[in-house]
Enzyme design. Structure first.
Site, PDB file in Angstrom:
ATOM      1  N   ASP A  87     -10.049   0.717   5.276  1.00 39.71           N
ATOM      2  CA  ASP A  87      -9.100   0.289   4.244  1.00 39.71           C
ATOM      3  C   ASP A  87      -9.463   0.916   2.908  1.00 39.71           C
ATOM      4  OD1 ASP A  87      -7.118  -0.969   2.838  1.00 39.71           O
ATOM      5  OD2 ASP A  87      -8.107  -2.916   2.772  1.00 39.71           O
ATOM      6  N   ASP A 117      -2.401   4.100   0.196  1.00 34.97           N
ATOM      7  CA  ASP A 117      -3.192   3.029   0.776  1.00 34.97           C
ATOM      8  C   ASP A 117      -3.145   3.093   2.295  1.00 34.97           C
ATOM      9  OD1 ASP A 117      -4.626   0.633   1.069  1.00 34.97           O
ATOM     10  OD2 ASP A 117      -2.822  -0.591   0.935  1.00 34.97           O
TER      11      ASP A 117
END
Length: 481
Positions: free
Chosen positions: A150, A355
């Site tokens: 992440d 992201d």
């Protein structure tokens, strides 16, 4: 040999005829690259489900770089997947994550004025692990841990024993008591104090002052808390000593069967920062599709010779923003559909986030409406289908073998380009292809920040160079060898 003057009109006619044949019904030159969306093949791959044995991703060292095999988080689920239900959960969780991120951004940006040089206000994005996330395997001490990558989070953490409240995970839980290289981080250390920057929550001293307690809350109510520890990190035969991570004793949420999370953000505690001496602050990934057997890679280090990109790498700078210093922010300057540019005044307030944890790209309302209109103009002749969750542009492609779809390209400052792969353009809701949706959505508020999600990053080599503050893009078919 010279051509006779009388023959010139005839050859001119043939040239014009050939040019006309190169123009399709939508008025787009066939020289413009088209993307092929293979409907039936995709259906068959989804129907295979998880019949193959669950194999953990592996890692290796090649030409000085560490290459970690990457898979979709759901590739080794023990349960038979209800495809439609899984997609509903994914998009609901994705929406919760995005809302959480937007709320945190607003709180930071709208806070009282403080000189940028005097503060670094961190942001820990809301992570919802029922979305289309990707997993790799890393070693902690002598135990292999499967974690979600992440770029919107900083602290790496895994579940630890003894555990007060742990969710069910596949594979062994980390046991600090059996590791000779594990050490606790004290509550009065500078490392403990840096938690505020990495997670938004300060480190705390519990009943034992020799330990530093951490808490990370995520957007959907998920959380992890425990104490900070130091351990030897390894992958691909390379070891990194004194790696700081979260030893989770109390963890709850939609985390599936993984061991924890790998934080690839930009704060001091992120894996990127902690391994800077080894890998130079550079990492890259190629995100695979979700079909059975698909596998991508996470590459640690600046060794482009291990990439398999089919187009040159183009770079754009990271926009500096002291208030949002943990995020990767880029300047999106344009979007085109089959070479036709969108005519909109702005592509995002203060830049766009890229992201790996957000699934669907969110665009400002005016940008999304323009893109949708242009896409529908180019993609004609197919029956429409009802919208699905946040996706409002859907088609019924039942009975089609494959379809030619418009190419969506995102342009960034410095002439960098992200050309969205066919597998990142459509979101297959129903396995019979009766509901296939354009995989982009509109932001719900004019003040929200645009986000480029992982779905549009599929089959791309995305390079993060934190030392030179730039991000690169190149096409790379990484889903299958």
């Amino acid at each position: 040999m010279a051509m006779a003057p009388a023959m010139l009109p005839f050859f001119l006619f043939l040239s014009l005829l050939s040019l006309c044949l190169l123009i399709n019904a939508n008025g787009v030159s066939s020289f413009e690259e088209k993307k092929i969306f293979n409907v039936q093949t995709l259906q068959k791959k989804h129907q295979l489900g998880n019949q193959q044995a669950c194999l953990l991703p592996e890692s290796r060292k090649e030409k000085g770089a560490i290459i970690l095999e990457m898979k979709d988080r759901g590739h080794c689920s023990e349960k038979k997947i209800d495809w439609n239900r899984r997609l509903q959960k994914q998009l609901i969780s994705d929406d919760l994550r995005v809302r959480s991120m937007q709320n945190r951004i607003r709180r930071v940006v709208s806070s009282h004025n403080v000189e940028a040089s005097q503060t670094q206000i961190p942001l820990s994005s809301g992570i919802n692990l029922q979305t289309l996330n990707y997993i790799v395997t890393m070693g902690l001490g002598s135990t292999n841990m499967t974690v979600i990558i992440d770029t919107g989070s900083d602290l790496t953490w895994v579940q630890c024993e003894p555990c007060m409240s742990c969710y069910n995970q596949q594979g062994p839980i980390f046991k600090p008591s059996t590791s000779s290289s594990y050490q606790s981080v004290s509550c009065n250390s500078s490392t403990c104090q840096s938690l505020q920057f990495a997670t938004g929550n300060t480190g705390a001293c519990g009943s034992n002052p020799s330990t530093c307690n951490y808490v990370v809350n995520y957007g959907d109510g998920s959380y992890t808390n425990g104490e900070l520890g130091v351990e030897q990190l390894s992958f691909g035969g390379v070891s990194v000593s004194d790696f700081v991570f979260g030893c989770g004793r109390n963890n709850k949420g939609l985390f599936g069967g993984v061991s924890g999370l790998m934080g690839l953000g930009r704060s001091y505690l992120s894996l990127v920062s902690q391994t800077n001496a080894t890998f130079g602050g550079v990492f890259s990934y190629c995100l695979p599709t979700t079909e059975s057997g698909a596998s991508g890679s996470l590459v640690m280090g600046n060794e482009s010779s291990v990439f398999k990109n089919v187009t040159p790498i183009t770079y754009t700078r990271m926009l500096p923003n002291p208030q949002l210093s943990n995020f990767y922010i880029l300047n999106l300057t344009g979007i085109d559909v089959d070479g036709v540019a969108l005519q909109v005044p702005s592509f995002g307030n203060g830049g766009v986030l890229i992201d790996s944890g957000t699934v669907i790209t969110r665009l400002p309302s005016s940008v999304y409406k323009a893109l949708k209109a242009l896409f529908l103009k180019q993609f004609t002749g197919f029956p429409s289908a009802p919208g699905f969750s946040i996706l409002d542009t859907c088609f019924n492609l039942t009975g089609y073998d494959e379809v030619s779809i418009p190419t969506i390209s995102m342009h960034f400052e410095g002439n960098a380009e992200l050309k969205v792969d066919a597998t990142g353009t459509f979101y297959v809701v129903k396995e019979d292809a009766s509901q296939v949706c354009l995989a982009l959505a509109s932001l719900s508020d004019a003040y929200d920040t645009a986000i480029i999600g992982n779905y549009q990053q599929r089959n791309q080599r995305v390079i993060y160079d934190t030392k030179q503050s730039k991000v690169g893009f190149a096409e790379e078919s990484c889903s299958f060898a």
